[in-house]
Scaffold this active site. Structure first.
Site, short mmCIF file in Angstrom:
data_model
loop_
_atom_site.label_atom_id
_atom_site.label_comp_id
_atom_site.label_asym_id
_atom_site.label_seq_id
_atom_site.Cartn_x
_atom_site.Cartn_y
_atom_site.Cartn_z
N ASN A 149 2.04 -22.21 51.02
CA ASN A 149 2.23 -22.75 49.66
C ASN A 149 2.70 -24.19 49.82
O ASN A 149 3.85 -24.43 50.18
CB ASN A 149 3.28 -21.92 48.92
CG ASN A 149 3.69 -22.56 47.60
OD1 ASN A 149 2.99 -23.44 47.08
ND2 ASN A 149 4.82 -22.14 47.06
N LYS A 170 3.17 -26.32 47.55
CA LYS A 170 3.89 -26.83 46.37
C LYS A 170 3.30 -28.18 45.97
O LYS A 170 2.12 -28.41 46.16
CB LYS A 170 5.39 -26.93 46.65
CG LYS A 170 5.94 -25.67 47.31
CD LYS A 170 7.44 -25.62 47.28
CE LYS A 170 7.92 -24.46 48.11
NZ LYS A 170 9.24 -24.02 47.77
N HIS A 205 5.49 -17.61 41.00
CA HIS A 205 6.46 -18.15 41.97
C HIS A 205 7.78 -18.40 41.23
O HIS A 205 7.78 -18.76 40.05
CB HIS A 205 5.92 -19.46 42.57
CG HIS A 205 6.72 -19.94 43.73
ND1 HIS A 205 7.92 -20.61 43.59
CD2 HIS A 205 6.51 -19.83 45.07
CE1 HIS A 205 8.40 -20.90 44.79
NE2 HIS A 205 7.56 -20.43 45.71
N GLU A 217 9.75 -20.77 41.26
CA GLU A 217 9.86 -22.12 40.68
C GLU A 217 9.16 -22.18 39.33
O GLU A 217 9.59 -22.90 38.43
CB GLU A 217 9.29 -23.16 41.66
CG GLU A 217 10.23 -23.36 42.84
CD GLU A 217 9.58 -23.83 44.12
OE1 GLU A 217 8.44 -24.34 44.08
OE2 GLU A 217 10.22 -23.69 45.18
N GLU A 241 10.06 -12.76 47.61
CA GLU A 241 10.68 -14.05 47.92
C GLU A 241 12.08 -14.11 47.30
O GLU A 241 12.22 -14.46 46.12
CB GLU A 241 9.83 -15.19 47.35
CG GLU A 241 8.44 -15.28 47.94
CD GLU A 241 7.94 -16.71 47.98
OE1 GLU A 241 7.52 -17.14 49.05
OE2 GLU A 241 8.00 -17.41 46.95
N GLY A 287 13.34 -22.47 50.59
CA GLY A 287 13.63 -23.89 50.82
C GLY A 287 15.07 -24.16 51.23
O GLY A 287 15.51 -25.31 51.22
N SER A 302 12.04 -19.47 53.79
CA SER A 302 12.48 -20.12 55.03
C SER A 302 11.91 -19.47 56.29
O SER A 302 12.62 -19.34 57.30
CB SER A 302 14.01 -20.19 55.09
OG SER A 302 14.51 -20.98 54.02
N GLY A 346 7.74 -24.72 53.04
CA GLY A 346 7.94 -25.94 53.83
C GLY A 346 7.21 -25.95 55.16
O GLY A 346 6.56 -26.94 55.52
C1 PEP Z 1 7.84 -20.73 48.92
O1 PEP Z 1 7.92 -21.76 48.26
O2 PEP Z 1 7.08 -19.83 48.53
C2 PEP Z 1 8.65 -20.61 50.13
C3 PEP Z 1 8.73 -19.43 50.70
O3 PEP Z 1 9.25 -21.75 50.56
P1 PEP Z 1 10.00 -21.96 51.98
O4 PEP Z 1 9.14 -21.33 53.05
O5 PEP Z 1 10.09 -23.46 52.13
O6 PEP Z 1 11.32 -21.31 51.88
#
Ligand code: PEP
Length: 251
Positions: A10, A12, A96, A98, A168, A174, A213, A235
């Site tokens: 992803n 973003k 998601h 966000e 998640e 993040g 993460s 990320g």
């Molecule tokens: C995400 O945005 O779906 C995600 C899991 O981000 P990160 O891997 O950066 O924690």
């Protein structure tokens, strides 16, 4: 049943045309040696370019959002599932955290978007997960139960059959603070059981990804969980070497 492992990225709101080109080149070279399915979900404007670059490979292009509306019409700024399919997308992320937090997407909107995705021939990667406050208040299972019950009661069977689920935990996204492998497996098992109460066959074949993460150095421990079928990576999906490193951790 054996579920095939799946790693989805992803991006973003990151990337550029050049980044899409460079990343695709590395990933297409690496893919034949990787033992899992792969998808990259990029900003809308790069989906078509990505799809062209991935043509002939096993890697699936994807987007990060779509309109809840199947009918085209007066929805300024929105992008429909069929438009994404036209651009070559195979997957789309739905719900998601966000988007739930910053764009007010409710469980009902998430259901409508998952339905719209499948109607357009896309596979939705539907995200669920609890906040830190909810975890600390011991409400993780209650929150997930509500999010899952919205899906099982609101979605058609065909949508659930095409769905990929991503657990998640919001506190892990993040932050560099991943769930432990034990926490991830415990929740994934709980999620699968919730689906099994509704339909055992769908629960058995449902891919459940962990997201939050994930990095090359914690991926193999997370993937050891029997109900952890892969990862949704934020990320670490922006750099081809770390994304490939995570995919290699699938063994
Ligand atoms: C995400 O945005 O779906 C995600 C899991 O981000 P990160 O891997 O950066 O924690």
């Amino acid at each position: 049943m054996s579920r095939r492992s799946f790693i989805a990225g992803n991006w973003k709101m990151h990337g550029s045309a050049e980044h899409v080109e460079d990343f695709s080149r590395v990933l297409v070279d690496a893919a034949p040696s990787l033992n899992c399915d792969l998808a990259i979900c990029v900003p809308f404007v790069y989906v078509e370019r990505l799809a062209r670059l991935l043509e002939g490979s096993e890697i699936a292009p994807g987007a990060q959002n779509l309109s809840h509306s199947v009918e085209h019409g007066a929805h300024t700024g929105e992008i429909s599932g069929s438009m994404l399919a036209d651009c070559g997308a195979d997957y789309v992320i739905v719900g998601h955290s966000e988007r739930r937090e910053m764009h007010g997407e409710t469980d009902e909107v998430v259901v409508a978007k998952a339905e719209a995705a499948v109607a357009a021939g896309l596979r939705p990667i539907v995200c669920i997960g609890e906040s830190l406050d909810q975890r600390e208040a011991d409400k993780t299972e209650a929150v997930l139960k509500r999010q899952i019950s919205a899906l099982t009661s609101g979605c058609d069977r065909q949508t659930l059959e095409r769905m990929v689920l991503a657990y998640e935990p919001i506190w892990a996204i993040g932050t560099g603070r991943s769930a432990t492998p034990e926490q991830a497996q415990a929740v994934h098992e709980f999620v699968r059981t919730q689906f099994a109460d509704w339909d055992a066959t769908i629960a058995d074949s449902l891919p459940i990804l962990y997201g939050g993460s994930v990095k090359p150095d914690n991926a193999s421990a997370l993937f050891a969980g029997a109900d952890v079928d892969g990862a949704l990576v934020g990320g670490a999906s922006l750099k081809s070497d770390s994304f490939v490193g995570i995919a290699r951790a699938m063994g």
